[in-house]
Design an enzyme around this catalytic site. Structure first.
Site, PDB file in Angstrom:
ATOM      1  N   ASP A   1       0.851  -1.189   0.000  1.00 10.35           N
ATOM      2  CA  ASP A   1       0.000   0.000   0.000  1.00 10.35           C
ATOM      3  C   ASP A   1       0.892   1.246   0.000  1.00 10.35           C
ATOM      4  O   ASP A   1       1.883   1.311   0.731  1.00 10.35           O
ATOM      5  CB  ASP A   1      -0.888  -0.008   1.249  1.00 10.35           C
ATOM      6  CG  ASP A   1      -1.911   1.109   1.238  1.00 10.35           C
ATOM      7  OD1 ASP A   1      -3.007   0.895   0.702  1.00 10.35           O
ATOM      8  OD2 ASP A   1      -1.611   2.199   1.767  1.00 10.35           O
TER       9      ASP A   1
ATOM     10  N   ASN B   1      -2.178  13.095  -3.654  1.00 11.36           N
ATOM     11  CA  ASN B   1      -3.283  13.669  -4.431  1.00 11.36           C
ATOM     12  C   ASN B   1      -3.565  15.113  -4.032  1.00 11.36           C
ATOM     13  O   ASN B   1      -3.800  15.977  -4.890  1.00 11.36           O
ATOM     14  CB  ASN B   1      -4.548  12.829  -4.241  1.00 11.36           C
ATOM     15  CG  ASN B   1      -4.543  11.557  -5.077  1.00 11.36           C
ATOM     16  OD1 ASN B   1      -3.940  11.508  -6.152  1.00 11.36           O
ATOM     17  ND2 ASN B   1      -5.210  10.534  -4.601  1.00 11.36           N
TER      18      ASN B   1
ATOM     19  N   HIS C   1      -4.711  14.843  -8.651  1.00 12.56           N
ATOM     20  CA  HIS C   1      -5.083  13.456  -8.921  1.00 12.56           C
ATOM     21  C   HIS C   1      -4.382  12.892 -10.151  1.00 12.56           C
ATOM     22  O   HIS C   1      -4.139  11.679 -10.225  1.00 12.56           O
ATOM     23  CB  HIS C   1      -6.601  13.351  -9.073  1.00 12.56           C
ATOM     24  CG  HIS C   1      -7.328  13.508  -7.773  1.00 12.56           C
ATOM     25  ND1 HIS C   1      -7.516  12.475  -6.888  1.00 12.56           N
ATOM     26  CD2 HIS C   1      -7.903  14.596  -7.193  1.00 12.56           C
ATOM     27  CE1 HIS C   1      -8.174  12.890  -5.831  1.00 12.56           C
ATOM     28  NE2 HIS C   1      -8.428  14.185  -5.987  1.00 12.56           N
TER      29      HIS C   1
ATOM     30  N   ASP D   1      -2.424   9.378 -10.208  1.00 16.00           N
ATOM     31  CA  ASP D   1      -2.551   8.324 -11.218  1.00 16.00           C
ATOM     32  C   ASP D   1      -1.196   7.968 -11.813  1.00 16.00           C
ATOM     33  O   ASP D   1      -0.898   6.793 -12.068  1.00 16.00           O
ATOM     34  CB  ASP D   1      -3.492   8.775 -12.333  1.00 16.00           C
ATOM     35  CG  ASP D   1      -4.960   8.773 -11.910  1.00 16.00           C
ATOM     36  OD1 ASP D   1      -5.265   8.239 -10.825  1.00 16.00           O
ATOM     37  OD2 ASP D   1      -5.786   9.311 -12.669  1.00 16.00           O
TER      38      ASP D   1
ATOM     39  N   GLU E   1      -5.021   2.513  -3.838  1.00 13.32           N
ATOM     40  CA  GLU E   1      -3.563   2.496  -3.888  1.00 13.32           C
ATOM     41  C   GLU E   1      -2.974   1.217  -3.304  1.00 13.32           C
ATOM     42  O   GLU E   1      -1.794   1.153  -2.971  1.00 13.32           O
ATOM     43  CB  GLU E   1      -2.992   3.705  -3.153  1.00 13.32           C
ATOM     44  CG  GLU E   1      -3.202   3.716  -1.647  1.00 13.32           C
ATOM     45  CD  GLU E   1      -4.521   4.324  -1.200  1.00 13.32           C
ATOM     46  OE1 GLU E   1      -4.610   4.738  -0.031  1.00 13.32           O
ATOM     47  OE2 GLU E   1      -5.467   4.386  -2.011  1.00 13.32           O
TER      48      GLU E   1
END
Length: 318
Positions: free
Chosen positions: A179, A187, A192, A196, A222
């Site tokens: 994770d 973010n 964002h 990504d 994530e």
């Protein structure tokens, strides 16, 4: 299928089709096996060599771990362009279109059953067919953003790999959950699109470090997972540490802005840990992952066996 023009009019493009003779050689196209059911669901295998061994052994060209599959179960042999299916003395047999066979010429559309759950379809494809089939397969199995396997495929493979490990001595499987630390902050600070970008870069990085039998999947948001077939806990812990260190050292950049990224990792394994099903397997890996988060992040934690049960007061142990 063979196509024939109806009538003599050259402008009449009406055609009728007739089935190709059994075992007929199809020219101008390449033979493939497509997994229609089983642990490798949706995958395509090009039959471009003299033979392809199918089985659960390490040397099999098409390796399957479903129940009932022998180490060297069957093979596909190319004899002068004709594809033949041969059973290799498997314990549970090889079936073609419902009939047990020892040697069988293959025709377009034949269904091959191996073990209790694996079904392969034999078919011919040209390059356009192949590209379309692979695109459809990828769309069904892969996460659209990261190209990691999706959660549905992960669940199917995990169940298959775990069941195999629990039934066969010397066939361990490890589960690695990872994770991204403080992903919300990435973010919030960088946007964002940057988030990504990090997900895609991390996935590409991780997949480049794994073997062809390993399954790398996006579990959600994530969080990612690795199913490591045949990997004991010691080796899995070393792999997890390599993944952690590689991500920490990698330079993630979006636009001109560097983005520091670290990951926390939990590792589970089977047989062991009292694991009886996939719910247990995922729970142990999740517990280890959150232990890594609680103890400072950017580290690897291996799941520990559950403590022995304490008998109720007043009841003596035998």
């Amino acid at each position: 299928m063979a196509a024939q023009r109806v009538g003599d009019d050259p402008l009449d493009d009406t055609t009728r089709t007739s089935p190709s003779p059994e075992g007929a050689v199809v020219t101008g196209q390449t033979a493939y096996l497509v997994v229609m059911a089983g642990s490798n669901l949706g995958q395509m295998y090009k039959l471009d060599k003299v033979q392809l061994i199918i089985g659960r052994g390490d040397k099999a060209g098409l390796r399957l771990v479903d129940d009932g599959i022998s180490r060297d179960h069957a093979r596909i042999v190319n004899e002068n362009g004709q594809m033949l299916l041969e059973d290799l003395g498997s314990t549970n047999g090889t079936y073609c279109n419902g009939t047990r066979v020892t040697r069988q010429a293959l025709a377009e559309g034949d269904k091959i059953l191996l073990g209790s759950t694996t079904i392969l379809k034999f078919s011919y494809h040209d390059q356009l067919d192949e590209a379309f089939q692979r695109q459809m397969s990828e769309s069904a199995l892969r996460d659209g953003l990261t190209r990691a396997y999706n959660k549905r495929y992960f669940g199917e493979r995990l169940e298959s790999e775990l069941n195999y490990a629990l039934r066969h001595d010397g066939a361990p499987v490890s589960l690695i959950f990872l994770d991204i630390d403080h992903f919300k902050r990435i973010n919030d600070v960088h946007g964002h699109q940057a988030g990504d970008h990090v997900l895609v870069q991390l996935s590409t990085l991780a997949m480049s470090m794994l073997g062809e039998d390993d399954v790398f999947a996006r579990y959600g948001g994530e969080e990612f997972a690795v199913i490591a077939r045949g990997m004991d806990i010691s080796t899995a812990e070393k792999l997890a540490e390599r993944l952690r260190a590689t991500v920490e050292e990698h330079r993630f950049v979006f636009g001109d802005a560097p983005i520091p990224v670290t990951i926390s990792i939990g590792v589970s394994y089977a047989p062991g840990l009292g694991i009886a099903n996939t719910v247990d397997f995922v729970a142990r890996a999740d517990e280890a992952l959150y232990a890594a988060k609680r103890t400072g992040r950017n580290r690897v934690v291996v799941a520990k066996p559950p403590p022995p049960r304490t008998p109720p007061v007043g009841i003596k142990q035998p």
